[in-house]
Design a protein around this motif. Structure first.
Motif, PDB file in Angstrom:
ATOM      1  N   VAL B 403     -34.386  26.952   4.808  1.00 27.29           N
ATOM      2  CA  VAL B 403     -34.330  27.722   3.570  1.00 27.29           C
ATOM      3  C   VAL B 403     -35.553  28.622   3.527  1.00 27.29           C
ATOM      4  O   VAL B 403     -36.671  28.156   3.770  1.00 27.29           O
ATOM      5  CB  VAL B 403     -34.329  26.824   2.317  1.00 27.29           C
ATOM      6  N   ILE B 404     -35.337  29.901   3.267  1.00 27.77           N
ATOM      7  CA  ILE B 404     -36.464  30.829   3.182  1.00 27.77           C
ATOM      8  C   ILE B 404     -36.484  31.480   1.809  1.00 27.77           C
ATOM      9  O   ILE B 404     -35.472  32.021   1.355  1.00 27.77           O
ATOM     10  CB  ILE B 404     -36.360  31.928   4.267  1.00 27.77           C
ATOM     11  N   ASP B 405     -37.617  31.359   1.116  1.00 23.30           N
ATOM     12  CA  ASP B 405     -37.807  32.055  -0.151  1.00 23.30           C
ATOM     13  C   ASP B 405     -38.826  33.146   0.115  1.00 23.30           C
ATOM     14  O   ASP B 405     -39.939  32.849   0.548  1.00 23.30           O
ATOM     15  CB  ASP B 405     -38.358  31.114  -1.220  1.00 23.30           C
ATOM     16  N   GLU B 406     -38.454  34.382  -0.137  1.00 27.03           N
ATOM     17  CA  GLU B 406     -39.345  35.477   0.212  1.00 27.03           C
ATOM     18  C   GLU B 406     -39.566  36.400  -0.958  1.00 27.03           C
ATOM     19  O   GLU B 406     -38.627  36.780  -1.650  1.00 27.03           O
ATOM     20  CB  GLU B 406     -38.754  36.245   1.396  1.00 27.03           C
ATOM     21  N   LYS B 407     -40.825  36.785  -1.176  1.00 27.72           N
ATOM     22  CA  LYS B 407     -41.153  37.694  -2.276  1.00 27.72           C
ATOM     23  C   LYS B 407     -42.134  38.748  -1.776  1.00 27.72           C
ATOM     24  O   LYS B 407     -43.090  38.429  -1.074  1.00 27.72           O
ATOM     25  CB  LYS B 407     -41.787  36.896  -3.414  1.00 27.72           C
ATOM     26  N   ARG B 408     -41.869  40.015  -2.154  1.00 28.08           N
ATOM     27  CA  ARG B 408     -42.788  41.116  -1.820  1.00 28.08           C
ATOM     28  C   ARG B 408     -43.282  41.719  -3.131  1.00 28.08           C
ATOM     29  O   ARG B 408     -42.472  42.121  -3.965  1.00 28.08           O
ATOM     30  CB  ARG B 408     -42.066  42.219  -1.028  1.00 28.08           C
ATOM     31  N   THR B 409     -44.564  41.795  -3.326  1.00 22.52           N
ATOM     32  CA  THR B 409     -45.184  42.362  -4.537  1.00 22.52           C
ATOM     33  C   THR B 409     -44.350  42.009  -5.764  1.00 22.52           C
ATOM     34  O   THR B 409     -44.166  40.851  -6.061  1.00 22.52           O
ATOM     35  CB  THR B 409     -45.401  43.886  -4.393  1.00 22.52           C
ATOM     36  N   LEU B 413     -37.608  37.570  -6.085  1.00 26.82           N
ATOM     37  CA  LEU B 413     -37.666  36.556  -5.033  1.00 26.82           C
ATOM     38  C   LEU B 413     -36.261  36.336  -4.480  1.00 26.82           C
ATOM     39  O   LEU B 413     -35.307  36.220  -5.230  1.00 26.82           O
ATOM     40  CB  LEU B 413     -38.204  35.258  -5.639  1.00 26.82           C
ATOM     41  N   ILE B 414     -36.159  36.286  -3.166  1.00 25.62           N
ATOM     42  CA  ILE B 414     -34.842  36.050  -2.558  1.00 25.62           C
ATOM     43  C   ILE B 414     -34.856  34.717  -1.806  1.00 25.62           C
ATOM     44  O   ILE B 414     -35.791  34.434  -1.059  1.00 25.62           O
ATOM     45  CB  ILE B 414     -34.488  37.201  -1.579  1.00 25.62           C
ATOM     46  N   SER B 415     -33.838  33.923  -2.029  1.00 29.69           N
ATOM     47  CA  SER B 415     -33.715  32.654  -1.315  1.00 29.69           C
ATOM     48  C   SER B 415     -32.500  32.699  -0.404  1.00 29.69           C
ATOM     49  O   SER B 415     -31.401  33.023  -0.858  1.00 29.69           O
ATOM     50  CB  SER B 415     -33.564  31.495  -2.293  1.00 29.69           C
ATOM     51  N   GLY B 434     -28.889  32.523  -2.581  1.00 24.49           N
ATOM     52  CA  GLY B 434     -28.674  31.767  -3.808  1.00 24.49           C
ATOM     53  C   GLY B 434     -29.756  32.043  -4.831  1.00 24.49           C
ATOM     54  O   GLY B 434     -30.784  32.646  -4.502  1.00 24.49           O
ATOM     55  N   ASP B 435     -29.499  31.611  -6.065  1.00 23.85           N
ATOM     56  CA  ASP B 435     -30.525  31.720  -7.114  1.00 23.85           C
ATOM     57  C   ASP B 435     -31.494  30.555  -6.965  1.00 23.85           C
ATOM     58  O   ASP B 435     -31.468  29.607  -7.740  1.00 23.85           O
ATOM     59  CB  ASP B 435     -29.904  31.642  -8.513  1.00 23.85           C
ATOM     60  N   GLY B 436     -32.300  30.614  -5.970  1.00 21.08           N
ATOM     61  CA  GLY B 436     -33.222  29.508  -5.717  1.00 21.08           C
ATOM     62  C   GLY B 436     -32.804  28.762  -4.471  1.00 21.08           C
ATOM     63  O   GLY B 436     -31.661  28.873  -4.015  1.00 21.08           O
ATOM     64  N   PRO B 437     -33.727  28.016  -3.890  1.00 23.11           N
ATOM     65  CA  PRO B 437     -33.489  27.373  -2.593  1.00 23.11           C
ATOM     66  C   PRO B 437     -32.347  26.364  -2.592  1.00 23.11           C
ATOM     67  O   PRO B 437     -31.598  26.271  -1.620  1.00 23.11           O
ATOM     68  CB  PRO B 437     -34.834  26.700  -2.278  1.00 23.11           C
TER      69      PRO B 437
END
Lengths: 526, 526
Positions: B403-409, B413-415, B434-437
């Protein structure tokens, strides 16, 4: 002040019967010292005949200084088959070498017949012999008349005979026990009124809280002449607990003007309550009357408004008398008054009815509609106020983060976070593992910030709560994350809300770090 | 049975003033339905004039079926500056369209002078006008005489005048309030005895628990003739809480033989108490009289021994009457029979005292010690039993997931989750957002399995709960995840526990899928 009432604490004995509570000998010694300072008259240390740990306590007790309180050892009347001088339980009571001995005996025919399985006459002999023998050994002897009120219901004459046997044998005080805790106040008063004219010696009261009436029953007994009240700190005890001394002591002292502990001692009540919870590793009951953290907390706007006009308007007494304090809560039920008081508490300058005050309130209501909650997250509320007042600044910029949770067949799941932040144009990239994605993210963020703000190294998360707000959407539901942090000196709470638990946690983590940095800056500037 | 007493529940209004408690509109609707089933006579829904959320509740209420209980809207008397027909608060009460309206007014001179800051006469007019107007609009009107007992202390004549004004205006019932919760039982009884002979209409009682006396005061008022008791489930409420209906209802019904709810309804009391705690996300108070998990738990050797000889020896009533049960701590013997009953329910063949029954019980205890809980996760318990009985099989093998949760500035956030499974040697690799991991993982797992088991497409998660078990370790704490799933026909619950929330969720997700596949296979075979 009316006549004195003696407080008899049984936290160390009856209190330890509570589910989930175990005290070590050193816990008990610490408490005995604390109860002595609180002005407790009698401290029941344990049942030396029932377990060796209790006997060890009585031995160790002689090494510490208990100044004023008298220590009591607890036990039952002799067994039917034993001569009193040969009864191991009675002998253990003597070996405890305490000035006071409290023995319990049966006052209810039901227990004599079905539990002891002896005749009514024989039970009276057990009581007489045991009290008489202990008196001959120069003890102050209290007789706990077990199941007295239930027994009186079944056979009033026999219940009375049982305590008169103890009186004849020389008992110093008869303690009437509502052992099962189910007696109504009016019934208890009826029984005491009937019994007290038959007794020549003083009586005390020992109640349990199975019907939520332990405090009321104890106070009513005092109104009818009881001179001793038995109970436990925080109401610890089997089932629903014993009578709670944290409720009884302030009622006696403040409401009934009865001498029991001094005013200075009463001012330590909340501290003692917390101390005992800490030793027992029991979660503090916020709602506890007098000493709970919420006992003087105001949330409804109309209450907060009134409390500002007149402190006594929604408080039954001055919280300081028991060492507690007033708290104003922030929530969607709160009005401008709450906001203003909170702003003052945080050293911010907000004027009544100013545009800033209105903006803070409307932002607050807007956020609460989205699922935020600030009662346990005042640090986030402080940051919200700073933003409205244009006193907020970012201590760092987030360039991005990534959290990876990876699992291969049956191996352990590994969570790793990478964080990239910049402070004044200088970038820092870190990675850290953790027990789960939030823990990993927390570790990585703090690692990234420590080079710029070394004080962050002292911050630890002490509590982490997740609440799914709209459960019905399954795993896509919105969640609220509450985080509690400490730097060893202070504690603060922050909040985040999102459909993504990682995003919500991130919000709360950032607020926590910012709050700490603002706090340190403030200290430096003052 | 003596005269009937009407129970008036204010959990939705006064209860929500408690620190840390916020109810959504849907929470409130669920509770209203539950309280109706419990036999509550009046349900106070909120204060429509104070916040929009409460008005929304009254609007939504018309869509659900509340069968017998009458709904009440709560508000204050008109403001001094407003005509009653133009008072926004009074108008909001009408807009709520409830059969009952409860308004509170000031009975204490202190509040009239220092909080309202109007004359004593004017306050009486506010009361009269407000009650009179609402009666003219055909409402059943209750008058909550705020601070009645404290007011009576300061100025008994005025306190009495305030309620007589409401009586003259046509109020249906006068509710005497111990708003600050500090009144002693004997004092409360004195005041009621004096007041009741002056009243021509019935009276009720509303108490708070600031002195630990709310239950005793409520019951004493009933003994003196009160026909309505106001309180909250679990005693929720500001500061130390309101009178606890979970203590009052059983005392009225069982101890005082007063008609209030039926015996069958009383048998659901514990269930309702838990339900409300769950919605409020409040930790269940084990010690709560009658309904707490510890209320009938026996630990002391002497008690356990006596209870085995005679059930009533250390219990003030039969726990089953309120839906509770006896528990023997340390050696819980009731366990095996539960296991057997549950096995039969799930169609599994387990013999009494067989090695399998013992193994299931010991596995269960081991898992519960680790933090698992099967009450709301019977599907996981079914799988546990199948494993012990060697009737379990894996429908798929997990090769791994990420599972990867990634956020840029400041971007969202995308999971994203990737899952690799194999079924009978055939591999399938999928990815899903998904909306969260956890949501991403759930989506990816089901996507991977659908090619092999098309029925999985109908499974949806309907509830997702996270509880942090050992909060003090911060984000590294152990969590329990409870998941509720449905395939449109049935619903089932599963559980997972781990220090890593992703791992705990994965466990619960796998159990959910396996349970569904076993269920379908079973249907096919029968």
């Amino acid at each position: 002040m009316k006549n004195k009432v003696r407080i008899y604490d049984t936290t160390l004995r009856d209190g330890s019967q509570a589910e989930g509570i175990t005290f070590s000998v050193s816990d008990k010694l610490l408490m005995a010292k604390k109860f002595d300072d609180l002005g407790i008259s009698y401290i029941e240390g344990g049942w030396p005949g029932s377990n060796p740990k209790d006997m060890h306590f009585f031995d160790s007790l002689r090494k510490i200084r208990v100044e004023k309180a008298k220590i009591a050892a607890f036990g039952s009347t002799r067994r039917a088959k034993n001569k009193v001088a040969k009864d191991p339980n009675i002998q253990a009571l003597l070996k405890a070498r305490t000035p006071v001995v409290t023995i319990f005996g049966k006052s209810s025919v039901l227990h004599v017949k079905n539990v002891l399985k002896i005749s009514k006459e024989e039970n009276l002999k057990l009581i007489y012999d045991s009290v008489n023998y202990l008196k001959s050994r120069h003890k102050e002897v209290f007789f706990d008349a077990e199941h007295f009120f239930d027994g009186f219901e079944l056979d009033p004459e026999y219940a009375l005979e049982s305590i008169l046997a103890a009186e004849r044998a020389g008992a110093d005080c008869i303690v009437l026990c509502d052992t099962n805790g189910g007696t109504l106040v009016s019934r208890l008063c009826d029984v005491i009124s009937k019994v007290k004219c038959e007794l020549k010696i003083p009586f005390g009261i020992h109640t349990h809280n199975d019907a939520g009436l332990a405090t009321a029953n104890s106070l009513s007994a005092v109104e009818l002449g009881a001179v001793q009240v038995q109970g436990t700190i925080n109401g610890y005890g089997e089932r629903s607990g014993n009578a709670n001394l944290c409720e009884i002591i302030p009622a006696l002292k403040i409401k009934m003007k009865i001498d029991c502990v001094s005013s200075v001692q009463l001012g330590h009540l909340k501290e003692v309550s917390r101390f005992v919870d800490e030793l027992a590793n029991v979660r503090h009951n916020n709602k506890m009357p007098y000493v709970g953290d919420s006992a003087f907390a105001h949330k409804a706007g109309v209450h907060v408004n009134a409390v500002q006009k007149d402190k006594t308007s929604y408080e039954h007494m001055n919280p300081a008398l028991v060492g507690n304090k007033r708290r104003i809560l922030i929530s969607d039920l709160s009005g401008q008054s709450n906001v203003l008081l909170k702003a003052i508490e945080y050293g911010l300058d907000v004027k009544d009815k100013s545009p800033e005050a209105k903006k803070i309130l409307s932002d607050l209501k807007e956020l609460e509609k989205k699922g935020y909650e600030f009662e346990a997250a005042e640090a986030s509320f402080d940051i919200l106020m700073k933003k409205v007042l244009k006193k907020h600044k970012s201590f760092f910029d987030l360039e991005g983060f990534t959290v990876i949770d990876e699992k291969r067949t049956d191996s352990k799941l590994i969570s790793v976070a990478t964080v990239k932040v910049s402070v004044n144009g200088k970038e820092e990239r870190t990675a850290a593992e953790g027990d789960g994605p939030v823990n990993a993210l927390d570790n990585a963020l703090r690692k990234a910030l420590i080079p710029f703000y070394p004080a962050i190294a002292n911050v630890r998360l002490t509590d982490f709560k997740v609440r799914v707000l709209d459960a019905k959407s399954g795993t896509a539901a919105k969640v609220r994350v509450l985080i509690e942090s400490t730097d060893g000196k202070d504690m603060w709470g922050t909040v985040g809300v999102s459909e993504n638990i990682i995003e919500a946690s991130w919000e709360a983590l950032v607020d926590s770090v910012e709050y700490k940095l603002f706090k340190d800056e403030n200290i430096k500037n003052n």
